[in-house]
Scaffold this motif. Structure first.
Motif, PDB file in Angstrom:
ATOM      1  N   PRO A  72      -7.527 -19.104 -11.110  1.00 24.70           N
ATOM      2  CA  PRO A  72      -7.825 -17.666 -11.115  1.00 24.70           C
ATOM      3  C   PRO A  72      -6.815 -16.821 -11.880  1.00 24.70           C
ATOM      4  N   GLU A  73      -5.608 -17.336 -12.091  1.00 25.50           N
ATOM      5  CA  GLU A  73      -4.611 -16.560 -12.833  1.00 25.50           C
ATOM      6  C   GLU A  73      -4.819 -16.625 -14.334  1.00 25.50           C
ATOM      7  N   ARG A 127     -10.914 -12.107 -11.260  1.00 23.26           N
ATOM      8  CA  ARG A 127     -10.371 -13.441 -11.002  1.00 23.26           C
ATOM      9  C   ARG A 127     -11.474 -14.496 -11.127  1.00 23.26           C
ATOM     10  N   GLU A 148      -4.016 -15.739  -3.423  1.00 24.47           N
ATOM     11  CA  GLU A 148      -5.243 -15.715  -4.225  1.00 24.47           C
ATOM     12  C   GLU A 148      -6.432 -16.199  -3.401  1.00 24.47           C
ATOM     13  N   ARG A 190     -16.776 -15.403 -10.530  1.00 27.75           N
ATOM     14  CA  ARG A 190     -15.580 -14.583 -10.408  1.00 27.75           C
ATOM     15  C   ARG A 190     -15.686 -13.605  -9.248  1.00 27.75           C
TER      16      ARG A 190
END
Length: 376
Positions: free
Chosen positions: A45-46, A130, A290, A126
């Motif tokens: 996700p980063e 993210r 996250e 998403r």
């Protein structure tokens, strides 16, 4: 919820892990949106980069899979995943996007056309900005319809939510048995030319997935190759993101894989150096944050709460009002599905391995003498 979306999500909610989710969703979705082959993969996700697991259906693996992602990262293509991740609608069809001229995309000209693909439908799974997963569906006849794209777009957020849940690190993430980093060097053509023993150790513990052999006797998973390709894309000026991804091992531990392009004599592009090593405490903390959807501010407040600070002390440390702290705590409790501070600490620091990050500036409690300066 639309009638078309309901059976797909019902199948997804029965999955025990991310790979089973891909398999169940793909089988159920095929009844509503016919397709011949597909690629489903988790994403970091980063950075949005591909990570384990990956499900490839009715497509070649190994070198063919490597060529697909090499084209994605190093060539001019229509609908790259990095653009879809920021688009208002996270799904699109290739023929619809090119006005029925898919050959405008290098990916179609060089790879898909030879495999008999007529159209490709892509989506980024998403939550906000993210990305938690990437999807490509392929048809050998007929184009995908607007309602097919709309359905996949509608599935983006709920499927990302399930993937986010499966990404939560468990207490087994405490150690990897080999703290030393592994190093792999790639030449300008993307061939692995050197690797140390630590790299071989870490690679042996990665999950099964598309991979290809090298002259070093190593089989490189697509997630590792993709990181090296991303580093080359950054060095060539094609992307400005980081070449960094986190991968869960078969034992449930987490590794971080990051790469960068080196500079040779005269400033010419040199090899790509890739490092694969155990995830740091900071990485694991961010993974938990996250996975529960905590913002950076909520992460700070959670950490201070775990250290026993009161609402007023947290407000003082962060230069915000106590009322704001209480509002943040309500949001944190909702995301973690708890109702008290004690339950929050148990959920995030006991159920999951969340190492302590560096201590924040000390907060002086009422009636407590000021801290003395430490003398070296």
């Amino acid at each position: 919820m639309t009638d078309r979306r309901r059976p797909v999500l019902a199948a997804a909610e029965q999955a025990a892990d991310a790979l089973e989710l891909f398999s169940r969703v793909s089988a159920r979705l095929r009844r509503l949106v016919p397709f011949h082959s597909a690629v489903w993969t988790a994403a970091d996700p980063e950075t949005g980069m591909i990570t384990a697991p990956m499900l490839v259906e009715n497509l070649g693996s190994g070198e063919g899979c490597a060529a697909y992602w090499k084209s994605e990262l190093l060539e001019e293509n229509v609908l790259p995943f990095r653009d879809l991740a920021r688009a208002s609608v996270p799904a699109a069809g290739l023929r619809a996007a090119t006005g029925d001229l898919p050959a405008r995309s290098a990916r179609f000209r060089r790879l898909l056309l030879d495999q008999g693909v007529h159209d490709e439908l892509r989506a980024v799974l998403r939550i906000g900005d993210r990305p938690w997963g990437l999807v490509s569906l392929f048809r050998t006849t007929g184009a995908f319809r607007p309602q097919d794209t709309a359905l996949l777009a509608d599935l983006s957020r709920p499927l990302a939510g399930l993937l986010r849940t499966f990404a939560r690190p468990s207490a087994s993430a405490r150690g990897t048995g080999s703290p030393a980093p592994g190093l792999i060097l790639f030449d300008g053509s993307g061939e692995a030319i050197s690797a140390n023993d630590e790299a071989r150790h870490h690679l042996a513990r990665l999950p099964m997935g598309p991979s290809f052999p090298t002259s070093l006797g190593l089989t490189l998973p697509i997630w590792v190759l993709g990181t090296a390709l991303q580093a080359r894309a950054v060095a060539d000026g094609r992307d400005h993101g980081g070449a960094r991804v986190r991968i869960r091992t078969t034992e449930g531990h987490w590794l971080t894989c990051h790469a960068s392009g080196l500079t040779g004599p005269g400033g010419r592009p040199g090899p790509v150096a890739l490092v694969i090593e155990p995830a740091t405490p900071a990485d694991l903390a961010v993974l938990v944050a996250e996975a529960y959807g905590l913002t950076s501010r909520e992460l700070q407040i959670t950490q201070l709460t775990a250290r026993g600070l009161t609402t007023v002390e947290i407000a003082t440390a962060l230069f915000i009002s106590p009322h704001t702290v209480r509002d943040h705590l309500k949001g944190i409790f909702t995301k973690a599905d708890v109702s008290s501070r004690g339950a929050l600490v148990a959920r995030l620091f006991t159920d999951h391995y969340w190492p302590a990050l560096p201590e924040p500036a000390r907060v002086q409690r009422p009636g407590q003498p000021p801290a003395r300066a430490r003398v070296a």
